[in-house]
Design a protein around this motif. Structure first.
Motif, PDB file in Angstrom:
ATOM      1  N   VAL A   1       0.870  -1.179   0.000  1.00 48.25           N
ATOM      2  CA  VAL A   1       0.000   0.000   0.000  1.00 48.25           C
ATOM      3  C   VAL A   1       0.905   1.225   0.000  1.00 48.25           C
ATOM      4  O   VAL A   1       1.763   1.380   0.873  1.00 48.25           O
ATOM      5  N   LEU A   2       0.729   2.077  -1.002  1.00 43.15           N
ATOM      6  CA  LEU A   2       1.513   3.298  -1.154  1.00 43.15           C
ATOM      7  C   LEU A   2       0.577   4.486  -0.972  1.00 43.15           C
ATOM      8  O   LEU A   2      -0.350   4.688  -1.754  1.00 43.15           O
ATOM      9  N   MET A   3       0.824   5.260   0.086  1.00 46.16           N
ATOM     10  CA  MET A   3      -0.033   6.395   0.430  1.00 46.16           C
ATOM     11  C   MET A   3       0.658   7.698   0.046  1.00 46.16           C
ATOM     12  O   MET A   3       1.824   7.914   0.373  1.00 46.16           O
ATOM     13  N   TYR A   4      -0.073   8.569  -0.629  1.00 50.38           N
ATOM     14  CA  TYR A   4       0.475   9.857  -1.062  1.00 50.38           C
ATOM     15  C   TYR A   4       0.151  10.924  -0.017  1.00 50.38           C
ATOM     16  O   TYR A   4      -1.015  11.167   0.302  1.00 50.38           O
TER      17      TYR A   4
ATOM     18  N   VAL B   1       1.429  16.622  -6.006  1.00 53.31           N
ATOM     19  CA  VAL B   1       2.618  16.926  -6.790  1.00 53.31           C
ATOM     20  C   VAL B   1       2.159  17.644  -8.052  1.00 53.31           C
ATOM     21  O   VAL B   1       1.354  17.115  -8.808  1.00 53.31           O
ATOM     22  N   GLU B   2       2.691  18.838  -8.261  1.00 56.60           N
ATOM     23  CA  GLU B   2       2.218  19.652  -9.376  1.00 56.60           C
ATOM     24  C   GLU B   2       2.520  19.005 -10.720  1.00 56.60           C
ATOM     25  O   GLU B   2       1.701  19.044 -11.647  1.00 56.60           O
ATOM     26  N   GLU B   3       3.703  18.398 -10.840  1.00 57.08           N
ATOM     27  CA  GLU B   3       4.055  17.746 -12.101  1.00 57.08           C
ATOM     28  C   GLU B   3       5.045  16.623 -11.827  1.00 57.08           C
ATOM     29  O   GLU B   3       5.997  16.792 -11.071  1.00 57.08           O
ATOM     30  N   GLY B   4       4.826  15.472 -12.458  1.00 59.19           N
ATOM     31  CA  GLY B   4       5.698  14.319 -12.285  1.00 59.19           C
ATOM     32  C   GLY B   4       5.368  13.542 -11.024  1.00 59.19           C
ATOM     33  O   GLY B   4       4.349  13.752 -10.368  1.00 59.19           O
ATOM     34  N   GLY B   5       6.252  12.616 -10.675  1.00 61.08           N
ATOM     35  CA  GLY B   5       6.082  11.832  -9.457  1.00 61.08           C
ATOM     36  C   GLY B   5       5.072  10.715  -9.549  1.00 61.08           C
ATOM     37  O   GLY B   5       4.748  10.088  -8.542  1.00 61.08           O
ATOM     38  N   GLU B   6       4.578  10.419 -10.754  1.00 57.81           N
ATOM     39  CA  GLU B   6       3.580   9.362 -10.892  1.00 57.81           C
ATOM     40  C   GLU B   6       4.175   7.997 -10.529  1.00 57.81           C
ATOM     41  O   GLU B   6       5.378   7.765 -10.657  1.00 57.81           O
ATOM     42  N   THR B   7       3.315   7.097 -10.068  1.00 55.49           N
ATOM     43  CA  THR B   7       3.686   5.689  -9.923  1.00 55.49           C
ATOM     44  C   THR B   7       3.272   4.978 -11.200  1.00 55.49           C
ATOM     45  O   THR B   7       2.099   5.016 -11.585  1.00 55.49           O
ATOM     46  N   ILE B   8       4.226   4.338 -11.860  1.00 53.86           N
ATOM     47  CA  ILE B   8       3.928   3.689 -13.131  1.00 53.86           C
ATOM     48  C   ILE B   8       4.168   2.184 -13.041  1.00 53.86           C
ATOM     49  O   ILE B   8       4.977   1.716 -12.242  1.00 53.86           O
TER      50      ILE B   8
ATOM     51  N   GLY C   1       1.771   7.147 -21.874  1.00 51.79           N
ATOM     52  CA  GLY C   1       1.562   5.869 -22.522  1.00 51.79           C
ATOM     53  C   GLY C   1       1.633   4.669 -21.604  1.00 51.79           C
ATOM     54  O   GLY C   1       1.532   3.539 -22.077  1.00 51.79           O
ATOM     55  N   LYS C   2       1.795   4.886 -20.309  1.00 48.59           N
ATOM     56  CA  LYS C   2       1.915   3.776 -19.353  1.00 48.59           C
ATOM     57  C   LYS C   2       0.754   3.795 -18.365  1.00 48.59           C
ATOM     58  O   LYS C   2       0.111   4.832 -18.156  1.00 48.59           O
ATOM     59  N   LEU C   3       0.502   2.651 -17.737  1.00 46.53           N
ATOM     60  CA  LEU C   3      -0.423   2.630 -16.619  1.00 46.53           C
ATOM     61  C   LEU C   3       0.209   3.430 -15.485  1.00 46.53           C
ATOM     62  O   LEU C   3       1.308   3.095 -15.016  1.00 46.53           O
ATOM     63  N   ALA C   4      -0.431   4.500 -15.063  1.00 46.10           N
ATOM     64  CA  ALA C   4       0.193   5.416 -14.107  1.00 46.10           C
ATOM     65  C   ALA C   4      -0.840   5.973 -13.151  1.00 46.10           C
ATOM     66  O   ALA C   4      -2.001   6.184 -13.510  1.00 46.10           O
ATOM     67  N   VAL C   5      -0.412   6.211 -11.920  1.00 50.10           N
ATOM     68  CA  VAL C   5      -1.254   6.810 -10.892  1.00 50.10           C
ATOM     69  C   VAL C   5      -0.607   8.117 -10.473  1.00 50.10           C
ATOM     70  O   VAL C   5       0.555   8.149 -10.053  1.00 50.10           O
ATOM     71  N   LYS C   6      -1.340   9.199 -10.589  1.00 44.53           N
ATOM     72  CA  LYS C   6      -0.836  10.519 -10.210  1.00 44.53           C
ATOM     73  C   LYS C   6      -0.955  10.707  -8.704  1.00 44.53           C
ATOM     74  O   LYS C   6      -2.002  10.413  -8.119  1.00 44.53           O
ATOM     75  N   PRO C   7       0.098  11.178  -8.019  1.00 49.46           N
ATOM     76  CA  PRO C   7       0.009  11.378  -6.570  1.00 49.46           C
ATOM     77  C   PRO C   7      -0.955  12.495  -6.211  1.00 49.46           C
ATOM     78  O   PRO C   7      -0.855  13.599  -6.735  1.00 49.46           O
TER      79      PRO C   7
ATOM     80  N   GLY D   1       7.384  20.568  -7.665  1.00 48.80           N
ATOM     81  CA  GLY D   1       6.809  20.299  -6.359  1.00 48.80           C
ATOM     82  C   GLY D   1       7.657  19.318  -5.571  1.00 48.80           C
ATOM     83  O   GLY D   1       8.784  18.991  -5.947  1.00 48.80           O
ATOM     84  N   VAL D   2       7.113  18.846  -4.457  1.00 52.39           N
ATOM     85  CA  VAL D   2       7.764  17.867  -3.591  1.00 52.39           C
ATOM     86  C   VAL D   2       6.772  16.747  -3.314  1.00 52.39           C
ATOM     87  O   VAL D   2       5.611  17.012  -3.002  1.00 52.39           O
ATOM     88  N   LYS D   3       7.231  15.538  -3.436  1.00 50.75           N
ATOM     89  CA  LYS D   3       6.373  14.370  -3.223  1.00 50.75           C
ATOM     90  C   LYS D   3       6.754  13.690  -1.918  1.00 50.75           C
ATOM     91  O   LYS D   3       7.909  13.310  -1.712  1.00 50.75           O
ATOM     92  N   PHE D   4       5.796  13.532  -1.021  1.00 53.45           N
ATOM     93  CA  PHE D   4       5.936  12.715   0.178  1.00 53.45           C
ATOM     94  C   PHE D   4       5.014  11.509   0.031  1.00 53.45           C
ATOM     95  O   PHE D   4       3.865  11.641  -0.408  1.00 53.45           O
ATOM     96  N   SER D   5       5.512  10.348   0.415  1.00 54.46           N
ATOM     97  CA  SER D   5       4.682   9.142   0.394  1.00 54.46           C
ATOM     98  C   SER D   5       5.017   8.274   1.592  1.00 54.46           C
ATOM     99  O   SER D   5       6.068   8.437   2.223  1.00 54.46           O
TER     100      SER D   5
END
Length: 328
Positions: A179-182, A186-193, A215-221, A252-256
């Motif tokens: 389980v990955l919690m965001y 994140v304004e741009e990037g940082g997706e989980t693919i 083009g990939k299966l991706a989840v935006k934080p 931006g900054v991504k915390f997970s």
């Protein structure tokens, strides 16, 4: 397919699950409700948030992956960030030879580990994860909190172990799911693919995807959302399609916060909080001396020497026992 704010409008999902509610992202979680927790939860459980199944969106069948919109409240996200920030250091990966941690070029974030049940908020979230995933709390590692700044990433990897040492029974055996919690937007990037996932009905990154995710299966934080995916098939074999990565942060900054779950209970107290009787201070794991000699006392202090209300697992080997305490 990128599953960000506009995913449902594009119809970009797989499977029959109901659409997650738009707009309300669960900051308050709909108020206090009776828990749908697994057996064994403690007396605080009536205050836990119930699982809201209409917030859960299936994103892939191969690998099994789903997103829970608003799984954490904004306050819970901020609390985990506050607990972790003072102890953040260069992220590491698991050492296949001794179960310790070592730096790796594939992971460029900063991170630290919380203990299982470190405080009431952490314990409540852990119970909620068990209710959602049907994996008992005893099978889970402590949260790993990560911070990704500009350009930082985690290149494609598997969460299941590919060595024998880390699959020992007392360590919980193989990792079965994550389980990955965001904790931030994140304004741009940082997706989980998932670069090797089976193509869905509507592949493609969408207008808001970074070049890494296109083009990939991706989840935006998104702050408060959580991603659950399985690393093993139901027959216990590893799922090669579960390979995943954290795209570089562009803006931006991504915390997970990550929770790894195993096929069996973790019996060596590797990530559990420890509380000694008055006057007692000791090592609770036979590997403590080896971990201490490899620098884990400073690399992973919350586990080794303790934090908050919890004692550490290796206080004797780290020289952190108060004078006059006994080792028994």
């Amino acid at each position: 397919m990128t599953l960000g704010a506009s995913a449902l409008a594009r119809g970009a999902r797989i499977g029959p699950e109901r659409a997650a509610r738009g707009g309300d992202r669960g900051e308050e979680g709909g108020g206090e409700r009776p828990s749908t927790r697994v057996d064994g939860a403690d007396a605080r459980a009536p205050r836990d948030r119930a699982i809201e199944f209409d917030r859960i969106e299936r994103v892939s069948w191969r690998p099994h992956a789903e997103v829970y919109r608003g799984f954490l409240t904004r306050e819970e996200c901020d609390h985990l960030k506050a607990l972790a920030t003072p102890s953040l250091g260069r992220s590491t990966v698991v050492d296949a030879s001794n179960g310790g941690s070592v730096p790796s070029d594939i992971r460029t974030s900063s991170g630290m580990f919380l203990l299982r049940g470190e405080d009431d908020v952490v314990a409540s979230i852990e119970r909620r994860i068990a209710s959602w995933t049907h994996v008992p709390e005893s099978h889970g590692e402590g949260f790993q909190v990560l911070r990704y700044e500009f350009g930082q990433e985690y290149r494609p990897h598997f969460d299941y172990f590919q060595d024998e040492f880390n699959q020992k029974r007392e360590k919980g055996g193989q990792r079965v799911a994550t389980v990955l919690m965001y904790l931030t937007d994140v304004e741009e990037g940082g997706e989980t693919i998932f670069p090797d996932a089976e193509a869905g009905a509507n592949p493609g990154g969408g207008d808001d995807a970074s070049s890494c995710a296109a083009g990939k299966l991706a989840v935006k934080p998104r702050k408060g959302d959580a991603l659950f995916f399985r690393s093993l098939h139901h027959n216990g074999t590893s799922d090669a399609m579960s390979s995943h990565a954290g795209c570089p942060v562009v803006k931006g900054v991504k915390f997970s916060a990550t929770k790894w779950m195993h096929v069996a209970p973790i019996e060596d107290s590797a990530t559990a909080s420890v509380r000694f009787e008055p006057g007692v201070c000791k090592d609770v794991n036979a590997a403590c001396e080896g971990w201490a000699s490899s620098g884990e006392c400073t690399k992973n202090p919350s586990f080794m020497v303790g934090r908050g209300r919890a004692n550490g697992n290796c206080m004797r080997s780290c020289g952190a026992c108060p004078p006059g305490t006994r080792d028994e």
